[in-house]
Write a protein that holds these residues in place. Structure first.
Motif, PDB file in Angstrom:
ATOM      1  N   UNK A 111       0.833  -1.206   0.000  1.00  0.00           N
ATOM      2  CA  UNK A 111       0.000   0.000   0.000  1.00  0.00           C
ATOM      3  C   UNK A 111       0.867   1.255   0.000  1.00  0.00           C
ATOM      4  N   UNK A 112       1.937   1.235   0.820  1.00  0.00           N
ATOM      5  CA  UNK A 112       2.835   2.394   0.868  1.00  0.00           C
ATOM      6  C   UNK A 112       3.507   2.615  -0.483  1.00  0.00           C
ATOM      7  N   UNK A 113       3.885   1.540  -1.138  1.00  0.00           N
ATOM      8  CA  UNK A 113       4.513   1.672  -2.460  1.00  0.00           C
ATOM      9  C   UNK A 113       3.534   2.261  -3.475  1.00  0.00           C
ATOM     10  N   UNK A 114       2.281   1.816  -3.434  1.00  0.00           N
ATOM     11  CA  UNK A 114       1.292   2.322  -4.370  1.00  0.00           C
ATOM     12  C   UNK A 114       1.025   3.810  -4.140  1.00  0.00           C
ATOM     13  N   UNK A 115       0.982   4.212  -2.853  1.00  0.00           N
ATOM     14  CA  UNK A 115       0.772   5.624  -2.540  1.00  0.00           C
ATOM     15  C   UNK A 115       1.929   6.470  -3.075  1.00  0.00           C
ATOM     16  N   UNK A 116       3.152   5.984  -2.878  1.00  0.00           N
ATOM     17  CA  UNK A 116       4.319   6.715  -3.360  1.00  0.00           C
ATOM     18  C   UNK A 116       4.327   6.784  -4.880  1.00  0.00           C
ATOM     19  N   UNK A 117       3.953   5.694  -5.513  1.00  0.00           N
ATOM     20  CA  UNK A 117       3.915   5.672  -6.978  1.00  0.00           C
ATOM     21  C   UNK A 117       2.869   6.644  -7.508  1.00  0.00           C
ATOM     22  N   UNK A 118       1.713   6.701  -6.877  1.00  0.00           N
ATOM     23  CA  UNK A 118       0.657   7.618  -7.312  1.00  0.00           C
ATOM     24  C   UNK A 118       1.105   9.078  -7.190  1.00  0.00           C
ATOM     25  N   UNK A 119       1.822   9.377  -6.099  1.00  0.00           N
ATOM     26  CA  UNK A 119       2.309  10.746  -5.919  1.00  0.00           C
ATOM     27  C   UNK A 119       3.303  11.131  -7.008  1.00  0.00           C
ATOM     28  N   UNK A 120       4.186  10.190  -7.361  1.00  0.00           N
ATOM     29  CA  UNK A 120       5.172  10.451  -8.411  1.00  0.00           C
ATOM     30  C   UNK A 120       4.479  10.651  -9.759  1.00  0.00           C
ATOM     31  N   UNK A 121       3.508   9.789 -10.048  1.00  0.00           N
ATOM     32  CA  UNK A 121       2.806   9.873 -11.337  1.00  0.00           C
ATOM     33  C   UNK A 121       2.052  11.191 -11.459  1.00  0.00           C
ATOM     34  N   UNK A 122       1.345  11.584 -10.392  1.00  0.00           N
ATOM     35  CA  UNK A 122       0.589  12.848 -10.454  1.00  0.00           C
ATOM     36  C   UNK A 122       1.516  14.043 -10.658  1.00  0.00           C
ATOM     37  N   UNK A 123       2.657  14.042  -9.960  1.00  0.00           N
ATOM     38  CA  UNK A 123       3.598  15.156 -10.092  1.00  0.00           C
ATOM     39  C   UNK A 123       4.198  15.221 -11.489  1.00  0.00           C
ATOM     40  N   UNK A 124       4.543  14.062 -12.034  1.00  0.00           N
ATOM     41  CA  UNK A 124       5.184  14.038 -13.347  1.00  0.00           C
ATOM     42  C   UNK A 124       4.180  14.297 -14.465  1.00  0.00           C
ATOM     43  N   UNK A 125       2.912  13.967 -14.232  1.00  0.00           N
ATOM     44  CA  UNK A 125       1.883  14.292 -15.220  1.00  0.00           C
ATOM     45  C   UNK A 125       1.751  15.803 -15.386  1.00  0.00           C
ATOM     46  N   UNK A 126       1.854  16.537 -14.270  1.00  0.00           N
ATOM     47  CA  UNK A 126       1.778  17.996 -14.337  1.00  0.00           C
ATOM     48  C   UNK A 126       2.954  18.574 -15.124  1.00  0.00           C
ATOM     49  N   UNK A 127       4.111  17.880 -15.062  1.00  0.00           N
ATOM     50  CA  UNK A 127       5.305  18.338 -15.782  1.00  0.00           C
ATOM     51  C   UNK A 127       5.343  17.818 -17.223  1.00  0.00           C
ATOM     52  N   UNK A 128       4.239  17.159 -17.646  1.00  0.00           N
ATOM     53  CA  UNK A 128       4.120  16.605 -19.003  1.00  0.00           C
ATOM     54  C   UNK A 128       5.230  15.590 -19.314  1.00  0.00           C
ATOM     55  N   UNK A 129       5.583  14.795 -18.307  1.00  0.00           N
ATOM     56  CA  UNK A 129       6.620  13.785 -18.511  1.00  0.00           C
ATOM     57  C   UNK A 129       6.089  12.638 -19.370  1.00  0.00           C
ATOM     58  N   UNK A 130       6.985  11.937 -20.043  1.00  0.00           N
ATOM     59  CA  UNK A 130       6.602  10.785 -20.855  1.00  0.00           C
ATOM     60  C   UNK A 130       6.345   9.574 -19.958  1.00  0.00           C
TER      61      UNK A 130
END
Length: 230
Positions: free
Chosen positions: A174-193
């Protein structure tokens, strides 16, 4: 472990003290009213029986090797003897059925034949049920407390430790999934691939690149993450 061998249209079966020999020509008459090629059907039935016996033997050997225990010859012998008997019973039921393309449609006993066919189908189902039950029984004897991917059993002497381990693994996931979601949301805002997001998630969460990709890559039917202005 090879229990049965089919050579020169003769099936030889040896399992512990049980031994049997079945020739295709001996069972061929049971299929005369079912097919234009009863010899082919007889050979196919012997081949199928040999495959079922050998697959069960291989399954038992694999289970007991994992359990680091001697191969239970009695278990294999009991299965082979019972399964051969059930198979002969099925062949006998098949021998009472008729195909009107073979016997001719005149005065064809439809109702009686349908009843015999239902009996034959039941005998064939008995074969599948026996094989499934025997495999389940063998697994329970080889691994009485189950494997790691199965429900924890109350009789397992280390059941409490396994429960604690699973709880800890679930919390970590669960902790890994939460961390992954935070990374994905942040990188989506930066228009990352997607490739950059996968690499970042794998590097920061301990997830494998394959697991990260399953969470990040979009299916063809899904909307893109970034909507460009028209």
């Amino acid at each position: 472990m090879k229990i049965a061998a089919l050579e020169n249209n003769i099936l030889a079966i040896v399992a512990g003290t049980f031994a049997a020999s079945i020739a295709a020509e001996d069972i061929e008459p049971q299929f005369h009213a079912l097919t234009h090629f009863p010899d082919r059907r007889a050979k196919a039935e012997l081949a199928d029986l040999a495959e079922r016996l050998n697959q069960f033997g291989a399954n038992v050997v694999e289970l007991w090797n994992k359990a680091c225990e001697p191969i239970p010859e009695a278990e294999i012998e009991a299965f082979a003897q019972r399964h051969v008997g059930l198979t002969r019973r099925y062949w006998a039921a098949e021998g009472r059925c008729m195909n009107w393309f073979i016997t001719g449609p005149a005065r064809f006993p439809v109702a009686r034949n349908e009843k015999r066919m239902r009996i034959s189908d039941a005998r064939r189902a008995d074969l599948k049920a026996h094989e499934a039950m025997a495999r389940k029984s063998a697994k329970r004897k080889a691994v009485p407390h189950g494997t790691d991917d199965e429900p924890i059993r109350s009789g397992d002497p280390v059941a409490m430790q396994r429960i604690v381990t699973r709880i800890e693994e679930t919390a970590l996931s669960i902790d890994r999934m939460k961390a992954a979601n935070a990374i994905i949301r942040r990188m989506e805002k930066d228009l990352a691939t997607e490739e950059d997001m996968i690499a970042a998630v794998a590097a920061n969460t301990g997830l494998s690149p394959e697991a990260a990709a399953r969470s990040i890559k979009l299916a063809p039917w899904q909307s893109p993450r970034v909507q460009h202005d028209q």
